[in-house]
Design a protein around this motif. Structure first.
Motif, mmCIF file in Angstrom:
data_model
loop_
_atom_site.group_PDB
_atom_site.id
_atom_site.type_symbol
_atom_site.label_atom_id
_atom_site.label_comp_id
_atom_site.label_asym_id
_atom_site.label_seq_id
_atom_site.Cartn_x
_atom_site.Cartn_y
_atom_site.Cartn_z
ATOM 1 N N ARG A 269 70.736 74.944 49.750
ATOM 2 C CA ARG A 269 71.834 74.681 50.681
ATOM 3 C C ARG A 269 72.314 75.965 51.330
ATOM 4 N N ARG A 270 72.494 75.913 52.639
ATOM 5 C CA ARG A 270 73.085 77.021 53.391
ATOM 6 C C ARG A 270 74.154 76.429 54.305
ATOM 7 N N GLY A 271 75.397 76.509 53.856
ATOM 8 C CA GLY A 271 76.465 75.826 54.583
ATOM 9 C C GLY A 271 76.248 74.329 54.471
ATOM 10 N N ASN A 272 76.142 73.656 55.622
ATOM 11 C CA ASN A 272 75.847 72.222 55.607
ATOM 12 C C ASN A 272 74.388 71.941 55.947
ATOM 13 N N ASP A 273 73.578 72.980 56.058
ATOM 14 C CA ASP A 273 72.150 72.808 56.318
ATOM 15 C C ASP A 273 71.370 72.847 55.007
ATOM 16 N N VAL A 274 70.203 72.184 55.026
ATOM 17 C CA VAL A 274 69.305 72.164 53.873
ATOM 18 C C VAL A 274 67.981 72.811 54.279
ATOM 19 N N TRP A 275 67.466 73.658 53.403
ATOM 20 C CA TRP A 275 66.175 74.304 53.634
ATOM 21 C C TRP A 275 65.208 73.898 52.529
ATOM 22 N N CYS A 276 63.926 73.793 52.906
ATOM 23 C CA CYS A 276 62.888 73.559 51.904
ATOM 24 C C CYS A 276 61.552 74.066 52.446
ATOM 25 N N GLU A 277 60.562 74.158 51.578
ATOM 26 C CA GLU A 277 59.214 74.559 51.970
ATOM 27 C C GLU A 277 58.258 73.397 51.726
ATOM 28 N N VAL A 278 57.317 73.206 52.671
ATOM 29 C CA VAL A 278 56.325 72.145 52.534
ATOM 30 C C VAL A 278 54.930 72.765 52.655
ATOM 31 N N PRO A 279 54.102 72.612 51.629
ATOM 32 C CA PRO A 279 52.744 73.154 51.710
ATOM 33 C C PRO A 279 51.807 72.200 52.465
ATOM 34 N N GLU A 306 49.156 71.223 66.090
ATOM 35 C CA GLU A 306 47.905 71.967 65.948
ATOM 36 C C GLU A 306 48.168 73.474 66.025
ATOM 37 N N GLY A 307 47.525 74.224 65.140
ATOM 38 C CA GLY A 307 47.674 75.678 65.151
ATOM 39 C C GLY A 307 48.936 76.168 64.466
ATOM 40 N N THR A 308 49.507 75.389 63.588
ATOM 41 C CA THR A 308 50.693 75.814 62.840
ATOM 42 C C THR A 308 50.372 77.058 61.998
ATOM 43 N N GLN A 309 51.286 78.026 62.040
ATOM 44 C CA GLN A 309 51.078 79.279 61.329
ATOM 45 C C GLN A 309 51.937 79.337 60.057
ATOM 46 N N PRO A 310 51.507 80.130 59.077
ATOM 47 C CA PRO A 310 52.332 80.292 57.864
ATOM 48 C C PRO A 310 53.730 80.800 58.218
ATOM 49 N N GLY A 311 54.755 80.163 57.662
ATOM 50 C CA GLY A 311 56.132 80.583 57.912
ATOM 51 C C GLY A 311 56.793 79.903 59.090
ATOM 52 N N ASP A 312 56.015 79.088 59.866
ATOM 53 C CA ASP A 312 56.632 78.343 60.963
ATOM 54 C C ASP A 312 57.709 77.415 60.409
ATOM 55 N N VAL A 313 58.799 77.258 61.175
ATOM 56 C CA VAL A 313 59.934 76.434 60.741
ATOM 57 C C VAL A 313 60.201 75.347 61.777
ATOM 58 N N PHE A 314 60.388 74.134 61.325
ATOM 59 C CA PHE A 314 60.827 73.075 62.234
ATOM 60 C C PHE A 314 62.100 72.439 61.687
ATOM 61 N N LYS A 315 62.823 71.765 62.564
ATOM 62 C CA LYS A 315 64.145 71.229 62.219
ATOM 63 C C LYS A 315 64.141 69.705 62.260
ATOM 64 N N PHE A 333 65.962 72.261 57.636
ATOM 65 C CA PHE A 333 64.947 73.170 58.155
ATOM 66 C C PHE A 333 63.793 73.225 57.155
ATOM 67 N N VAL A 334 62.578 73.088 57.688
ATOM 68 C CA VAL A 334 61.387 73.032 56.845
ATOM 69 C C VAL A 334 60.466 74.198 57.204
ATOM 70 N N ARG A 335 60.183 75.011 56.216
ATOM 71 C CA ARG A 335 59.276 76.146 56.416
ATOM 72 C C ARG A 335 57.889 75.765 55.907
ATOM 73 N N MET A 336 56.874 76.004 56.734
ATOM 74 C CA MET A 336 55.516 75.622 56.389
ATOM 75 C C MET A 336 54.820 76.729 55.591
ATOM 76 N N THR A 337 54.167 76.342 54.513
ATOM 77 C CA THR A 337 53.317 77.267 53.770
ATOM 78 C C THR A 337 51.907 76.688 53.760
ATOM 79 N N ILE A 338 50.918 77.541 53.952
ATOM 80 C CA ILE A 338 49.538 77.076 54.087
ATOM 81 C C ILE A 338 48.759 77.437 52.835
ATOM 82 N N GLU A 339 48.156 76.431 52.235
ATOM 83 C CA GLU A 339 47.385 76.627 51.026
ATOM 84 C C GLU A 339 45.959 77.050 51.377
ATOM 85 N N VAL A 340 45.558 78.219 50.903
ATOM 86 C CA VAL A 340 44.195 78.690 51.115
ATOM 87 C C VAL A 340 43.293 78.017 50.084
#
Length: 380
Positions: A269-279, A306-315, A333-340
């Motif tokens: 939680r950051r204020g009233n926003d929620v953050w998470c990571e999705v692999p 297409e072409g999403t990069q590691p660390g890209d964030v969408f809302k 907010f969702v931060r993308m992590t890419i599994e090698v």
């Protein structure tokens, strides 16, 4: 009494501290030393009482003014000061007259206070532990705590059933007695609580066996409390009238509930926003794909470009924490992590190698230039 610490020192604030700074310091210290959070710790219990005593004075405009000018003697009529001689004053001085000239009465010989007037009970405190989801969506919780209640057997009078209290013969029912003391100001007259009746103006010859004549008993109570959606960690809920019982028919104090929100394994939680990571997989990042994203309301589908990069964030708009009072919600907010990929089969390796071989010339040239630079730095 003379060993009392300076109240500002107790609160850890400067003498020019604002009311808000004093209140903030009190909340921090009261929580740190609260008996419920330090069971059996006598040192913490003593600190808690010291902090409450200091705050009682510094949070009261009149008491604070007297304390700032006269120290402990200005707020405690029992605070003695020996006059070691050489005092510029002679004869008896009514200290109440001195304070009356500054504060308009209310000390020493000033206007008297009715010891049997209704008095509001003090506040009491408890802590409730809730989950991340309960804080976000709101919930109802049973809270058990200790409070002081009026004795049922004597109706709060302190006297055994069928008997009643009598007027104190020492103070005549006023609850105050006048004494003469030698102080740096000379011999002064002050008023203090009557030792015989403890300032109540009444004495009990046949005390109640349940409460021991106090008219009050400590007991465990459990109530259901509504925790509003959007509450945050370390916020305080106030439940009116559920604190310690008042005296002489006065209202009860309030229950102050400190909220402790347990951390979540996925959400932050950051204020009233929620953050998470999705692999996501290497292929999903390169080609784009529809993925499942967890939210506090359940899972939702999202189309990864297409072409999403590691660390890209969408809302995800409106998928955050509700604002207390129903004034909308935050976002997620969702931060993308890419599994090698690991442990590739021979066929998979060949496919990736083929992909690398047919890469665009400019990308290949960039890699070649980078390798050449490494060779220049460290040799072949």
């Amino acid at each position: 009494m003379a060993d009392k610490r300076d109240y500002y020192e107790v609160m850890g604030v400067p003498k020019n501290a604002t009311d808000e700074e004093i209140k903030k310091a009190y909340r921090k210290l009261a929580k740190q030393y609260h008996p419920d959070l330090n069971p059996g710790d006598k040192t913490a219990e003593a600190k808690f009482k010291e902090v409450n005593e200091a705050y009682e004075v510094l949070s009261d405009k009149d008491k604070k003014a007297r304390y700032d000018q006269f120290g402990h003697a200005g707020v405690d009529p029992n605070f003695g000061g020996g006059a070691g001689g050489g005092s510029p004053f002679t004869g008896d001085i009514d200290l109440g007259d001195i304070f009356n000239s500054f504060f308009g009465g209310g000390f020493g010989g000033g206007r008297s206070v009715n010891p049997n007037a209704p008095r509001r009970g003090s506040d009491t405190e408890a802590t409730v532990n809730i989950s991340f989801e309960e804080a976000a969506k709101g919930c109802r919780k049973n809270i058990s705590y200790q409070k002081i209640d009026s004795c049922v057997d004597c109706g709060g009078s302190g006297a055994k059933k069928g008997t009643s209290a009598k007027t104190c013969p020492n103070c005549g029912g006023t609850g105050q007695v006048r004494i003469s003391q030698r102080t740096p100001f000379g011999v002064v007259q002050t008023s203090r609580s009557c030792d015989r009746c403890g300032g109540t103006g009444k004495v009990i010859d046949d005390p109640c066996g349940t409460c021991g004549g106090t008219g009050r008993v400590r007991r465990q109570k459990t109530i259901e409390v509504n925790v509003p959606a959007g509450i945050d960690n370390e916020q305080i809920l106030s439940v009116s009238g559920q604190g310690n019982a008042g005296s002489n028919g006065g209202p009860a104090g309030d229950l102050r509930v400190y909220v402790n929100v347990r951390p979540h394994p996925i959400f932050e939680r950051r204020g009233n926003d929620v953050w998470c990571e999705v692999p996501i997989t290497y292929t999903q990042a390169a080609l784009g794909a529809e993925v499942v994203v967890p939210t506090i309301d359940g899972r939702v589908s999202y189309q990864v470009r297409e072409g999403t990069q590691p660390g890209d964030v969408f809302k995800l708009k409106g998928k955050g924490i509700p604002r207390i009072g129903g004034r909308g919600r935050g976002d997620q907010f969702v931060r993308m992590t890419i599994e090698v990929p690991k442990n590739l089969t021979q066929k998979q390796k060949e496919i990736l190698q083929e992909f690398d071989n047919v890469a665009e010339e400019k990308n290949y040239q960039k890699r070649k230039n980078f390798i050449d630079k490494i060779k220049d730095m460290f040799g072949d």
